[in-house]
Design a protein around this motif. Structure first.
Motif, PDB file in Angstrom:
ATOM      1  N   LEU A   1      -5.981  11.786  -0.502  1.00 30.90           N
ATOM      2  CA  LEU A   1      -7.145  10.938  -0.270  1.00 30.90           C
ATOM      3  C   LEU A   1      -7.847  10.572  -1.584  1.00 30.90           C
ATOM      4  O   LEU A   1      -8.334   9.448  -1.740  1.00 30.90           O
ATOM      5  CB  LEU A   1      -8.118  11.620   0.690  1.00 30.90           C
ATOM      6  N   GLU A   2      -7.908  11.502  -2.513  1.00 32.03           N
ATOM      7  CA  GLU A   2      -8.525  11.218  -3.804  1.00 32.03           C
ATOM      8  C   GLU A   2      -7.731  10.158  -4.565  1.00 32.03           C
ATOM      9  O   GLU A   2      -8.302   9.259  -5.178  1.00 32.03           O
ATOM     10  CB  GLU A   2      -8.632  12.501  -4.632  1.00 32.03           C
ATOM     11  N   ARG A   3      -6.425  10.233  -4.511  1.00 36.67           N
ATOM     12  CA  ARG A   3      -5.596   9.219  -5.183  1.00 36.67           C
ATOM     13  C   ARG A   3      -5.718   7.867  -4.508  1.00 36.67           C
ATOM     14  O   ARG A   3      -5.720   6.843  -5.172  1.00 36.67           O
ATOM     15  CB  ARG A   3      -4.154   9.679  -5.251  1.00 36.67           C
ATOM     16  N   ILE A   4      -5.824   7.841  -3.188  1.00 40.92           N
ATOM     17  CA  ILE A   4      -6.045   6.576  -2.474  1.00 40.92           C
ATOM     18  C   ILE A   4      -7.397   5.993  -2.867  1.00 40.92           C
ATOM     19  O   ILE A   4      -7.520   4.795  -3.121  1.00 40.92           O
ATOM     20  CB  ILE A   4      -5.936   6.779  -0.950  1.00 40.92           C
ATOM     21  N   ARG A   5      -8.426   6.843  -2.933  1.00 41.48           N
ATOM     22  CA  ARG A   5      -9.754   6.384  -3.344  1.00 41.48           C
ATOM     23  C   ARG A   5      -9.710   5.796  -4.742  1.00 41.48           C
ATOM     24  O   ARG A   5     -10.242   4.721  -5.002  1.00 41.48           O
ATOM     25  CB  ARG A   5     -10.758   7.545  -3.299  1.00 41.48           C
TER      26      ARG A   5
ATOM     27  N   PHE B   1       0.831  -1.202   0.000  1.00 42.78           N
ATOM     28  CA  PHE B   1       0.000   0.000   0.000  1.00 42.78           C
ATOM     29  C   PHE B   1       0.866   1.253   0.000  1.00 42.78           C
ATOM     30  O   PHE B   1       0.616   2.187  -0.769  1.00 42.78           O
ATOM     31  CB  PHE B   1      -0.935  -0.003   1.206  1.00 42.78           C
ATOM     32  N   ASN B   2       1.891   1.282   0.839  1.00 50.39           N
ATOM     33  CA  ASN B   2       2.775   2.451   0.880  1.00 50.39           C
ATOM     34  C   ASN B   2       3.456   2.684  -0.461  1.00 50.39           C
ATOM     35  O   ASN B   2       3.622   3.819  -0.890  1.00 50.39           O
ATOM     36  CB  ASN B   2       3.813   2.293   1.990  1.00 50.39           C
ATOM     37  N   LYS B   3       3.852   1.610  -1.137  1.00 48.67           N
ATOM     38  CA  LYS B   3       4.482   1.757  -2.447  1.00 48.67           C
ATOM     39  C   LYS B   3       3.489   2.322  -3.465  1.00 48.67           C
ATOM     40  O   LYS B   3       3.840   3.128  -4.316  1.00 48.67           O
ATOM     41  CB  LYS B   3       5.018   0.416  -2.941  1.00 48.67           C
ATOM     42  N   SER B   4       2.229   1.911  -3.352  1.00 48.51           N
ATOM     43  CA  SER B   4       1.236   2.352  -4.334  1.00 48.51           C
ATOM     44  C   SER B   4       0.879   3.833  -4.185  1.00 48.51           C
ATOM     45  O   SER B   4       0.434   4.454  -5.152  1.00 48.51           O
ATOM     46  CB  SER B   4      -0.023   1.505  -4.228  1.00 48.51           C
ATOM     47  N   ILE B   5       1.067   4.411  -3.011  1.00 47.72           N
ATOM     48  CA  ILE B   5       0.715   5.827  -2.816  1.00 47.72           C
ATOM     49  C   ILE B   5       1.946   6.721  -2.693  1.00 47.72           C
ATOM     50  O   ILE B   5       1.812   7.898  -2.364  1.00 47.72           O
ATOM     51  CB  ILE B   5      -0.194   6.018  -1.585  1.00 47.72           C
TER      52      ILE B   5
ATOM     53  N   ARG C   1       2.093  10.949  -1.636  1.00 47.46           N
ATOM     54  CA  ARG C   1       2.295  11.231  -0.219  1.00 47.46           C
ATOM     55  C   ARG C   1       2.726  12.663   0.068  1.00 47.46           C
ATOM     56  O   ARG C   1       2.484  13.175   1.157  1.00 47.46           O
ATOM     57  CB  ARG C   1       3.315  10.262   0.364  1.00 47.46           C
ATOM     58  N   ASP C   2       3.316  13.335  -0.899  1.00 46.92           N
ATOM     59  CA  ASP C   2       3.749  14.717  -0.672  1.00 46.92           C
ATOM     60  C   ASP C   2       2.711  15.734  -1.147  1.00 46.92           C
ATOM     61  O   ASP C   2       2.961  16.930  -1.136  1.00 46.92           O
ATOM     62  CB  ASP C   2       5.089  14.965  -1.356  1.00 46.92           C
ATOM     63  N   LYS C   3       1.538  15.265  -1.551  1.00 50.36           N
ATOM     64  CA  LYS C   3       0.473  16.146  -2.046  1.00 50.36           C
ATOM     65  C   LYS C   3      -0.401  16.613  -0.879  1.00 50.36           C
ATOM     66  O   LYS C   3      -0.358  16.065   0.215  1.00 50.36           O
ATOM     67  CB  LYS C   3      -0.407  15.391  -3.050  1.00 50.36           C
ATOM     68  N   PRO C   4      -1.220  17.640  -1.120  1.00 49.65           N
ATOM     69  CA  PRO C   4      -2.176  18.072  -0.090  1.00 49.65           C
ATOM     70  C   PRO C   4      -3.124  16.923   0.273  1.00 49.65           C
ATOM     71  O   PRO C   4      -3.340  16.008  -0.523  1.00 49.65           O
ATOM     72  CB  PRO C   4      -2.935  19.213  -0.760  1.00 49.65           C
TER      73      PRO C   4
END
Length: 118
Positions: A77-81, A61-65, A69-72
């Motif tokens: 959250l939108e990218r995780i969704r 999961f950490n690799k996928s985001i 991670r440095d975004k607002p």
């Protein structure tokens, strides 16, 4: 049974088993024949079984985001969704190819057990 399985100390386990015995003798007898080291927290070994501190799901999961991670926070959250929606869609497509109601590995294990008991 669930309370006995979740007990974290031997006295707590014994108290829950006593309650189970009072509630259902046959269930208590069946459970007593099983090794509590296999199903009860109070009997689990406490020494470390692995030197890896994080599990693979967390690492994946950490690799996928990592790029988000440095975004607002809203963008993150939108990218995780989006990632989770894509993951669910690809898994749904893969599941639609299954020949049975359960996955192929589970089905094979069930068939093996069925053949052994026959």
């Amino acid at each position: 049974m669930e309370a006995a399985a979740r007990s974290t100390t031997i006295p707590w386990f014994q108290a829950e088993m006593k309650k189970l015995q009072d509630l259902s003798g046959p269930a208590f007898n069946w459970l007593s024949r099983l090794d509590p080291m296999q199903w009860c927290r109070s009997h689990f070994r406490i020494h470390s079984k692995c030197d890896i501190l994080l599990n693979n799901i967390c690492e994946a999961f950490n690799k996928s985001i990592i790029d988000a991670r440095d975004k607002p926070i809203i963008t993150l959250l939108e990218r995780i969704r989006y990632y989770i929606m894509l993951l669910m869609a690809t898994r749904r497509e893969a599941m639609e190819k299954w020949a049975h109601d359960v996955g192929p590995r589970v089905f094979a294990a069930l068939e093996k057990l069925k053949k052994q008991s026959a």
